[in-house]
Write a protein that holds these residues in place. Sequence first.
Motif, PDB file in Angstrom:
ATOM      1  N   LYS A 109       0.679  -1.162   0.082  1.00  0.00           N
ATOM      2  CA  LYS A 109      -0.207   0.027   0.274  1.00  0.00           C
ATOM      3  C   LYS A 109       0.856   1.306   0.009  1.00  0.00           C
ATOM      4  O   LYS A 109       0.475   2.219  -0.619  1.00  0.00           O
ATOM      5  N   LYS A 110       1.938   1.205   0.793  1.00  0.00           N
ATOM      6  CA  LYS A 110       2.847   2.376   0.776  1.00  0.00           C
ATOM      7  C   LYS A 110       4.242   1.873   1.310  1.00  0.00           C
ATOM      8  O   LYS A 110       4.389   1.102   1.952  1.00  0.00           O
ATOM      9  N   PHE A 111       5.301   2.774   0.990  1.00  0.00           N
ATOM     10  CA  PHE A 111       6.611   2.534   1.345  1.00  0.00           C
ATOM     11  C   PHE A 111       6.981   3.731   2.352  1.00  0.00           C
ATOM     12  O   PHE A 111       6.890   4.744   1.833  1.00  0.00           O
ATOM     13  N   TYR A 112       7.355   3.270   3.455  1.00  0.00           N
ATOM     14  CA  TYR A 112       7.889   4.263   4.771  1.00  0.00           C
ATOM     15  C   TYR A 112       9.372   3.865   5.021  1.00  0.00           C
ATOM     16  O   TYR A 112       9.745   2.867   4.722  1.00  0.00           O
ATOM     17  N   HIS A 113       9.916   5.029   5.428  1.00  0.00           N
ATOM     18  CA  HIS A 113      11.338   5.217   5.782  1.00  0.00           C
ATOM     19  C   HIS A 113      11.415   5.143   7.219  1.00  0.00           C
ATOM     20  O   HIS A 113      10.518   5.859   7.712  1.00  0.00           O
ATOM     21  N   LYS A 114      12.197   4.322   8.035  1.00  0.00           N
ATOM     22  CA  LYS A 114      12.206   4.446   9.360  1.00  0.00           C
ATOM     23  C   LYS A 114      12.966   5.722   9.777  1.00  0.00           C
ATOM     24  O   LYS A 114      13.739   6.207   8.956  1.00  0.00           O
ATOM     25  N   PRO A 115      12.594   6.149  11.005  1.00  0.00           N
ATOM     26  CA  PRO A 115      11.605   5.751  11.805  1.00  0.00           C
ATOM     27  C   PRO A 115      10.376   6.212  11.481  1.00  0.00           C
ATOM     28  O   PRO A 115      10.080   7.404  11.018  1.00  0.00           O
ATOM     29  N   LEU A 116       9.251   5.133  11.814  1.00  0.00           N
ATOM     30  CA  LEU A 116       7.839   6.042  11.635  1.00  0.00           C
ATOM     31  C   LEU A 116       7.495   6.746  12.591  1.00  0.00           C
ATOM     32  O   LEU A 116       7.784   6.881  13.718  1.00  0.00           O
ATOM     33  N   SER A 117       6.635   8.157  11.917  1.00  0.00           N
ATOM     34  CA  SER A 117       6.470   9.001  12.773  1.00  0.00           C
ATOM     35  C   SER A 117       5.081   8.747  13.575  1.00  0.00           C
ATOM     36  O   SER A 117       4.411   8.092  12.931  1.00  0.00           O
ATOM     37  N   LYS A 118       4.694   9.485  14.448  1.00  0.00           N
ATOM     38  CA  LYS A 118       3.293   9.598  14.963  1.00  0.00           C
ATOM     39  C   LYS A 118       2.134   9.657  13.839  1.00  0.00           C
ATOM     40  O   LYS A 118       1.266   8.989  14.114  1.00  0.00           O
ATOM     41  N   GLN A 119       2.569  10.500  13.289  1.00  0.00           N
ATOM     42  CA  GLN A 119       1.426  10.896  12.015  1.00  0.00           C
ATOM     43  C   GLN A 119       1.454   9.512  11.031  1.00  0.00           C
ATOM     44  O   GLN A 119       0.305   9.396  10.833  1.00  0.00           O
ATOM     45  N   ASP A 120       2.899   8.922  10.526  1.00  0.00           N
ATOM     46  CA  ASP A 120       2.504   7.798   9.945  1.00  0.00           C
ATOM     47  C   ASP A 120       1.829   6.645  10.543  1.00  0.00           C
ATOM     48  O   ASP A 120       0.808   6.022   9.899  1.00  0.00           O
ATOM     49  N   ILE A 121       1.963   6.413  11.841  1.00  0.00           N
ATOM     50  CA  ILE A 121       1.157   5.524  12.456  1.00  0.00           C
ATOM     51  C   ILE A 121      -0.146   5.736  12.603  1.00  0.00           C
ATOM     52  O   ILE A 121      -1.118   4.724  12.264  1.00  0.00           O
ATOM     53  N   GLY A 122      -0.677   7.141  12.754  1.00  0.00           N
ATOM     54  CA  GLY A 122      -2.140   7.379  12.658  1.00  0.00           C
ATOM     55  C   GLY A 122      -2.690   7.142  11.172  1.00  0.00           C
ATOM     56  O   GLY A 122      -3.899   6.555  10.968  1.00  0.00           O
ATOM     57  N   VAL A 123      -1.967   7.388  10.386  1.00  0.00           N
ATOM     58  CA  VAL A 123      -2.572   7.181   8.751  1.00  0.00           C
ATOM     59  C   VAL A 123      -2.694   5.822   8.684  1.00  0.00           C
ATOM     60  O   VAL A 123      -3.837   5.398   8.076  1.00  0.00           O
ATOM     61  N   ILE A 124      -2.001   4.845   8.992  1.00  0.00           N
ATOM     62  CA  ILE A 124      -1.858   3.584   8.796  1.00  0.00           C
ATOM     63  C   ILE A 124      -3.178   2.862   9.878  1.00  0.00           C
ATOM     64  O   ILE A 124      -3.879   2.179   9.408  1.00  0.00           O
ATOM     65  N   LEU A 125      -3.182   3.403  11.085  1.00  0.00           N
ATOM     66  CA  LEU A 125      -4.477   3.001  11.715  1.00  0.00           C
ATOM     67  C   LEU A 125      -5.754   3.569  11.333  1.00  0.00           C
ATOM     68  O   LEU A 125      -6.727   2.760  11.582  1.00  0.00           O
ATOM     69  N   ASN A 126      -5.672   4.700  10.807  1.00  0.00           N
ATOM     70  CA  ASN A 126      -7.173   4.940  10.129  1.00  0.00           C
ATOM     71  C   ASN A 126      -7.363   4.785   8.761  1.00  0.00           C
ATOM     72  O   ASN A 126      -8.411   5.330   8.332  1.00  0.00           O
ATOM     73  N   SER A 127      -6.386   4.003   8.021  1.00  0.00           N
ATOM     74  CA  SER A 127      -6.732   3.866   6.640  1.00  0.00           C
ATOM     75  C   SER A 127      -7.779   2.690   6.613  1.00  0.00           C
ATOM     76  O   SER A 127      -7.876   1.780   7.133  1.00  0.00           O
ATOM     77  N   ASP A 128      -8.998   3.102   5.675  1.00  0.00           N
ATOM     78  CA  ASP A 128      -9.970   2.289   5.493  1.00  0.00           C
ATOM     79  C   ASP A 128      -9.885   1.740   4.222  1.00  0.00           C
ATOM     80  O   ASP A 128     -10.955   1.103   3.671  1.00  0.00           O
ATOM     81  N   GLU A 129      -9.013   2.170   3.274  1.00  0.00           N
ATOM     82  CA  GLU A 129      -9.106   1.580   1.871  1.00  0.00           C
ATOM     83  C   GLU A 129      -8.657   0.391   1.827  1.00  0.00           C
ATOM     84  O   GLU A 129      -7.663  -0.095   2.513  1.00  0.00           O
ATOM     85  N   ILE A 130      -9.462  -0.521   1.243  1.00  0.00           N
ATOM     86  CA  ILE A 130      -9.216  -2.014   1.339  1.00  0.00           C
ATOM     87  C   ILE A 130      -8.161  -2.156   0.101  1.00  0.00           C
ATOM     88  O   ILE A 130      -8.245  -1.825  -1.046  1.00  0.00           O
ATOM     89  N   THR A 131      -7.068  -3.108   0.475  1.00  0.00           N
ATOM     90  CA  THR A 131      -6.292  -3.387  -0.757  1.00  0.00           C
ATOM     91  C   THR A 131      -6.571  -5.052  -1.269  1.00  0.00           C
ATOM     92  O   THR A 131      -7.088  -5.744  -0.517  1.00  0.00           O
TER      93      THR A 131
END
Length: 131
Positions: A109-131
């Motif tokens: 779904k997406k490519f993230y670079h470490k470290p994950l930010s709080k914002q990144d985690i928020g986007v991941i937790l709130n993602s409702d798009e089905i893959t």
Amino acid sequence: MNKTILIVDDDPIVRMIIQKMIHNMDSSVNCHQCDNGEVALSVLETLRETIDDIVVLLDINMPVLNGWGFLDNLKKINLNSFTKFQLYIVTSSTDESDMLKAQSYPVIKKFYHKPLSKQDIGVILNSDEIT
């Protein structure tokens, strides 16, 4: 709907930090820490009957079975058996070839670079798009 997140990374500190960040934002999330792709595939097999949303945070460079090997073996698992399945690459790799290779896997779904930010985690937790 509950979420189950597999944190697939060979670094135990990275796994612990990501899990703490997730639980600080949503304590109901069920996290599994996997130190390589082989362990993650085994955990996925045990989750086949779950109705939870499944999210995989996958590192690329790991011993035993790396991220690419995990992705190749993932084809053997019927992802349609999961209500919702999302996979994100989370890596320290800055190699452009890794980003290009990731584009060849439609499940990512997406490519993230470490470290994950709080914002990144928020986007991941709130993602409702089905893959």
